[in-house]
Design a protein around this motif. Sequence first.
Motif, PDB file in Angstrom:
ATOM      1  N   SER A 106      -7.701 -18.438-120.645  1.00 24.76           N
ATOM      2  CA  SER A 106      -7.428 -19.632-121.451  1.00 24.76           C
ATOM      3  C   SER A 106      -6.374 -18.854-122.335  1.00 24.76           C
ATOM      4  O   SER A 106      -5.982 -17.867-122.458  1.00 24.76           O
ATOM      5  N   SER A 107      -5.347 -19.935-122.550  1.00 22.64           N
ATOM      6  CA  SER A 107      -4.115 -19.668-123.207  1.00 22.64           C
ATOM      7  C   SER A 107      -4.608 -19.232-124.958  1.00 22.64           C
ATOM      8  O   SER A 107      -3.887 -18.640-125.321  1.00 22.64           O
ATOM      9  N   PHE A 108      -5.630 -19.743-125.153  1.00 19.47           N
ATOM     10  CA  PHE A 108      -6.102 -19.274-126.705  1.00 19.47           C
ATOM     11  C   PHE A 108      -6.647 -17.738-126.417  1.00 19.47           C
ATOM     12  O   PHE A 108      -6.552 -17.142-127.645  1.00 19.47           O
ATOM     13  N   ASP A 109      -6.877 -16.983-125.455  1.00 19.24           N
ATOM     14  CA  ASP A 109      -7.093 -15.884-125.323  1.00 19.24           C
ATOM     15  C   ASP A 109      -5.964 -14.933-124.994  1.00 19.24           C
ATOM     16  O   ASP A 109      -6.273 -13.750-124.878  1.00 19.24           O
ATOM     17  N   LEU A 110      -4.884 -15.441-124.997  1.00 20.23           N
ATOM     18  CA  LEU A 110      -3.560 -14.654-124.685  1.00 20.23           C
ATOM     19  C   LEU A 110      -2.911 -14.509-125.894  1.00 20.23           C
ATOM     20  O   LEU A 110      -2.520 -15.291-126.618  1.00 20.23           O
ATOM     21  N   ASP A 111      -2.698 -13.229-126.372  1.00 16.47           N
ATOM     22  CA  ASP A 111      -1.919 -12.831-127.513  1.00 16.47           C
ATOM     23  C   ASP A 111      -0.551 -12.452-126.889  1.00 16.47           C
ATOM     24  O   ASP A 111      -0.360 -11.154-126.281  1.00 16.47           O
ATOM     25  N   LEU A 112       0.425 -13.310-126.995  1.00 16.96           N
ATOM     26  CA  LEU A 112       1.859 -13.220-126.153  1.00 16.96           C
ATOM     27  C   LEU A 112       2.585 -11.945-126.838  1.00 16.96           C
ATOM     28  O   LEU A 112       3.296 -11.020-126.184  1.00 16.96           O
ATOM     29  N   ASP A 113       2.292 -11.699-128.209  1.00 12.73           N
ATOM     30  CA  ASP A 113       2.963 -10.559-128.652  1.00 12.73           C
ATOM     31  C   ASP A 113       2.436  -9.101-128.153  1.00 12.73           C
ATOM     32  O   ASP A 113       3.140  -8.237-128.068  1.00 12.73           O
ATOM     33  N   TYR A 114       1.078  -9.364-128.220  1.00 14.42           N
ATOM     34  CA  TYR A 114       0.516  -8.011-127.408  1.00 14.42           C
ATOM     35  C   TYR A 114       0.846  -7.838-126.114  1.00 14.42           C
ATOM     36  O   TYR A 114       1.229  -6.583-125.782  1.00 14.42           O
ATOM     37  N   VAL A 115       0.837  -8.730-125.227  1.00 13.46           N
ATOM     38  CA  VAL A 115       1.483  -8.557-124.018  1.00 13.46           C
ATOM     39  C   VAL A 115       2.819  -8.167-123.895  1.00 13.46           C
ATOM     40  O   VAL A 115       3.366  -7.317-123.039  1.00 13.46           O
ATOM     41  N   ARG A 116       3.689  -8.716-124.757  1.00 12.35           N
ATOM     42  CA  ARG A 116       5.084  -8.081-124.889  1.00 12.35           C
ATOM     43  C   ARG A 116       5.116  -6.774-125.268  1.00 12.35           C
ATOM     44  O   ARG A 116       5.916  -5.879-124.673  1.00 12.35           O
ATOM     45  N   ASN A 117       4.551  -6.386-126.223  1.00  9.70           N
ATOM     46  CA  ASN A 117       4.541  -4.913-126.652  1.00  9.70           C
ATOM     47  C   ASN A 117       3.978  -3.960-125.521  1.00  9.70           C
ATOM     48  O   ASN A 117       4.547  -2.742-125.420  1.00  9.70           O
ATOM     49  N   LEU A 118       3.055  -4.309-124.833  1.00  5.48           N
ATOM     50  CA  LEU A 118       2.651  -3.654-123.631  1.00  5.48           C
ATOM     51  C   LEU A 118       3.831  -3.320-122.796  1.00  5.48           C
ATOM     52  O   LEU A 118       4.004  -2.235-122.158  1.00  5.48           O
ATOM     53  N   ILE A 119       4.503  -4.699-122.391  1.00  4.79           N
ATOM     54  CA  ILE A 119       5.615  -4.346-121.602  1.00  4.79           C
ATOM     55  C   ILE A 119       6.771  -3.392-122.104  1.00  4.79           C
ATOM     56  O   ILE A 119       7.401  -2.821-121.166  1.00  4.79           O
ATOM     57  N   ILE A 120       7.113  -3.766-123.369  1.00  5.59           N
ATOM     58  CA  ILE A 120       8.199  -3.004-123.855  1.00  5.59           C
ATOM     59  C   ILE A 120       7.919  -1.383-123.877  1.00  5.59           C
ATOM     60  O   ILE A 120       8.807  -0.638-123.856  1.00  5.59           O
ATOM     61  N   ASP A 121       6.792  -1.326-124.125  1.00  6.64           N
ATOM     62  CA  ASP A 121       6.281   0.310-124.121  1.00  6.64           C
ATOM     63  C   ASP A 121       6.671   0.980-122.863  1.00  6.64           C
ATOM     64  O   ASP A 121       6.795   2.134-122.680  1.00  6.64           O
ATOM     65  N   ILE A 122       6.818   0.212-121.636  1.00  8.62           N
ATOM     66  CA  ILE A 122       7.136   0.886-120.600  1.00  8.62           C
ATOM     67  C   ILE A 122       8.669   1.288-120.556  1.00  8.62           C
ATOM     68  O   ILE A 122       9.424   0.720-120.908  1.00  8.62           O
ATOM     69  N   SER A 123       8.964   2.448-120.330  1.00  4.05           N
ATOM     70  CA  SER A 123      10.146   3.296-120.292  1.00  4.05           C
ATOM     71  C   SER A 123      11.136   2.612-119.878  1.00  4.05           C
ATOM     72  O   SER A 123      12.262   2.720-120.160  1.00  4.05           O
TER      73      SER A 123
END
Length: 291
Positions: A106-123
């Motif tokens: 569900s889109s309600f269960d998606l934290d887009l900022d959290y997903v983005r931060n996980l990706i940004i943490d990839i070097s």
Amino acid sequence: MRSLRLFFTRSRSNPSIFQYRLQRFLLTRSVRFLMKAALPVGAIIGIVFYLIHENYWINVEQFLRDLKYEIVHSPGLMVHSLTIEGASDDLAHEIRDVLPLEFPVSSFDLDLDYVRNLIIDISRVKSAGVHLQNGGTLSIEVVEFKPAVVWRNSESIQVLDAAGTPINTINSRQERVDLPLIAGENADKHVTEALQIFATAVPWKSRLRGLVRIGERRWDIILDKEQKILLPSLEPVQALERVISMNETSNLFDRDILLVDMRIPDRPTVRISQEANKVFLENRKNQEEKN
């Protein structure tokens, strides 16, 4: 009671009198108290007793949970797929491994900022955007650091982009033989200049081993056969172009030369090996004897 019966008996014979007496009755103090205070208080007490009943709250909570579930998991709010743009195949695979997502979600269960931060943490990721698209698709747009050089320093071997930004650390130079090598302290702060030198040294690409930053001021070009070119701190590319021109006219590096010193561009210096120097001195001595 007799008066009340008499009131209704007389009133039914004359409707107007009935209405008048009813209004007078409703305006009496006891009736007004009953209407204004007793009935509302009684109603409130009844509602409170009903609400505090345990089964009621259980039913309310269950109803709210069911309602929330129906809303959150309605078909129009479900995300079924993921798209990744701007990333190489191996980076896209790494992003999918990092994200803790199981579709459909569900889109309600998606934290887009959290997903983005996980990706940004990839070097290897420079920046990323995460969006929900119509049709139930989670779209990720990635700007990837492009590997440009391998930097060997006193502590590690790192892959850098063209701006000198670290992308990742490798265990061996052999892991990225496709990239040019630079070495020396603070060499990462001069990657742009190093890339210009590598681009100019294309005629020696097969012989070029790397660049070494000397004294945090200038570069040495390292060739195979233990040959070097010492570049000046200012205008190193122009000095290298001059050495290339000299080599094209005299095959300079096909001889027993150890280095060409261009630190003073107007007075280039060539150093030859001991064996070559010995042969040179003997030839010179023989020539003098003949004269």
